[in-house]
Design an enzyme around this catalytic site. Structure first.
Site, PDB file in Angstrom:
ATOM      1  N   ASP A 196       7.733   3.990  -1.297  1.00  0.00           N
ATOM      2  CA  ASP A 196       7.386   3.337  -0.122  1.00  0.00           C
ATOM      3  C   ASP A 196       5.956   2.672  -0.158  1.00  0.00           C
ATOM      4  O   ASP A 196       4.777   3.419  -0.100  1.00  0.00           O
ATOM      5  CB  ASP A 196       7.146   4.616   0.804  1.00  0.00           C
ATOM      6  CG  ASP A 196       6.822   4.324   2.448  1.00  0.00           C
ATOM      7  OD1 ASP A 196       6.992   3.161   2.740  1.00  0.00           O
ATOM      8  OD2 ASP A 196       6.514   5.232   3.092  1.00  0.00           O
ATOM      9  N   GLU A 198       0.108  -1.225   5.561  1.00  0.00           N
ATOM     10  CA  GLU A 198       1.098  -0.910   6.507  1.00  0.00           C
ATOM     11  C   GLU A 198       0.947   0.700   6.883  1.00  0.00           C
ATOM     12  O   GLU A 198       1.377   0.933   7.945  1.00  0.00           O
ATOM     13  CB  GLU A 198       2.392  -1.243   5.844  1.00  0.00           C
ATOM     14  CG  GLU A 198       3.592  -0.971   6.928  1.00  0.00           C
ATOM     15  CD  GLU A 198       4.323   0.562   6.779  1.00  0.00           C
ATOM     16  OE1 GLU A 198       5.219   0.696   7.941  1.00  0.00           O
ATOM     17  OE2 GLU A 198       3.989   1.193   6.073  1.00  0.00           O
ATOM     18  N   GLU A 199       0.552   1.475   5.701  1.00  0.00           N
ATOM     19  CA  GLU A 199       0.789   2.972   6.170  1.00  0.00           C
ATOM     20  C   GLU A 199      -0.431   3.462   7.078  1.00  0.00           C
ATOM     21  O   GLU A 199      -0.237   4.525   7.601  1.00  0.00           O
ATOM     22  CB  GLU A 199       0.499   3.519   4.700  1.00  0.00           C
ATOM     23  CG  GLU A 199       1.417   3.408   3.637  1.00  0.00           C
ATOM     24  CD  GLU A 199       2.692   4.139   4.100  1.00  0.00           C
ATOM     25  OE1 GLU A 199       2.971   4.740   5.102  1.00  0.00           O
ATOM     26  OE2 GLU A 199       4.139   4.024   3.351  1.00  0.00           O
ATOM     27  N   ASP A 221       0.814  -1.226   0.016  1.00  0.00           N
ATOM     28  CA  ASP A 221       0.074   0.000   0.085  1.00  0.00           C
ATOM     29  C   ASP A 221       0.698   1.411  -0.135  1.00  0.00           C
ATOM     30  O   ASP A 221       1.969   1.334   0.233  1.00  0.00           O
ATOM     31  CB  ASP A 221      -0.959  -0.100   1.158  1.00  0.00           C
ATOM     32  CG  ASP A 221      -0.018   0.208   2.483  1.00  0.00           C
ATOM     33  OD1 ASP A 221       0.835  -0.507   2.564  1.00  0.00           O
ATOM     34  OD2 ASP A 221      -0.565   0.804   3.267  1.00  0.00           O
TER      35      ASP A 221
END
Length: 405
Positions: A140, A174-175, A80
């Site tokens: 990222d 994760e974000e 993500d």
């Protein structure tokens, strides 16, 4: 496929997660990339490549003959991208950086200025992958994903390189702090692992913030302003007062290194009801607990001043500093350091001013330091990554997982 082409392909997928969603994953679009990755790993020859219903991708590369006794090592990245900037329709391009400012979007006048982004001076003469200034790039952590997949492709093409069993895992969400929520550690099968989710080339991390989220809801009383004297309780102004009672120098814009902070990430409402969203961070656990108590005291003070129930505070721990879980396994850090040095990369051990899936996984029994991806300026439209960093991290990962690494 070359790692640069692979990365450019992955960033074309919109995989932004949603902090306001309660589904798993928080957005279905993450599973589109997840499904493609599972198919790619299977085609590459990895075993049991699949995506779960929750959007997690798992696969493993068998040990080469004679290396079956080496404990399984895991490599993990997240699919993500951050909700902090637009994530769909990424227009990535490669530019040769010759110094000075980079015009990201001539039409819209969007420029990455060398005076504001000092990191650029290190990359004069290098090729950089940038955006068009309207979205984040997605390094990222699609850089980490591309580097892991490319390392696995290299190993399958070179069966003469000895290595133990390698587990691969790609996570959603994760974000928004939920990447490890449904991670199947037992099924993953690794004894130890690394997340590939860091910043500039050379970064090696085994310390991160202790983290909590805070939701502040202010309940006001709205009266026509013409007759509001001694009656109106303006929730917006009380919310502003809450902000003013926290240490003004302890925000992200005024802190670095091991310094913690309170970060107001959102504020919205009206005279009747106002919501504030905070994240609270500190590397030191006692100071982290003190920060949460400060939030509680602030809410209590305002309730004493304006009446019980005026301010509601909800605190939720998100993850903790993984250092205490990594220290008994410091050979992982030494191994990563040696792999970088063998590939001509100078290791830079820095505390993460954030968190990774590895922080949660370390506390759940899977020691998991964090490795760099090579990306810069994450979570914003000025994000970029040098092409040589993508290539170099593939070399590092291959070296890391080999029997001689």
């Amino acid at each position: 496929m070359h790692v640069i082409d692979r990365f450019l392909k992955y960033v074309s997928y919109d995989t932004q997660s949603d902090e306001n969603s309660s589904t798993v994953p928080t957005t279905e679009k993450q599973k589109v990339l997840g499904s493609a990755l599972a198919a790619e790993l299977a085609q590459m020859g990895l075993q049991n490549a699949h995506m779960t219903e929750q959007g997690y991708v798992y696969a493993w590369l068998p040990a080469t003959p004679g290396c079956e006794g080496i404990p399984c090592m895991g490599l993990i990245a997240h699919m993500d991208t951050s909700p902090d900037a637009p994530g769909g329709g990424v227009q990535a391009r490669i530019v040769r950086y010759e110094g000075g400012d980079i015009v990201l979007n001539q039409e819209k006048g969007i420029v990455m200025r060398a005076s504001e982004f000092e990191s650029l001076e290190k990359y004069v003469g290098k090729d950089l992958i940038v955006t068009d200034g309207t979205t984040l790039l997605g390094a990222d952590d699609k850089a980490g994903v591309a580097e892991i997949v490319s390392a696995m492709e290299y190993l399958t093409a070179h069966p003469e390189i000895p290595h133990g069993r390698i587990a691969v895992g790609f996570t959603p969400d994760e974000e928004v702090g939920a990447g490890a929520d449904c991670f199947d550690i037992e099924g993953f099968g690794a004894a130890v692992a690394y997340t590939v989710d860091g910043g500039e080339l050379g970064e090696l991390e085994y310390e991160n913030f202790n983290a909590a989220g805070a939701k502040v809801v202010v309940h006001g009383v709205n009266i026509h302003p013409g007759s509001a004297k001694n009656k109106m309780k303006n929730a917006l102004l009380i919310g502003h007062e809450f902000v003013s009672l926290l240490p003004p120098a302890e925000t992200p814009a005024h802190t670095e290194g091991y310094e913690g902070f309170y970060h107001l990430s959102n504020m919205a409402g009206d005279e009747t009801r106002t919501e504030l969203s905070y994240i609270i961070r500190d590397h030191d656990r006692p100071r982290f607990e003190d920060r949460k108590r400060t939030m509680e005291r602030t809410a209590a003070y305002l309730n004493d001043k304006y009446g019980a129930g005026t301010v509601e505070l909800e605190l939720k721990d998100q993850y903790y500093n993984m250092r205490e879980k990594i220290e008994p396994h410091m050979y992982l850090v030494l191994k990563a350091r040696a792999a970088m040095e063998a590939c001509g990369v100078t290791p830079l051990e820095v505390p993460i001013r954030g968190g990774t899936d590895g922080a949660r996984l370390s506390y759940e029994g899977l020691p998991c330091p964090n490795l760099c991806t090579g990306g810069v300026n994450f979570h914003g439209v000025h994000e970029y990554i040098p092409t040589f960093a993508l290539e170099k991290m593939v070399e590092v990962l291959v070296r890391l997982v080999t029997a001689e690494g």
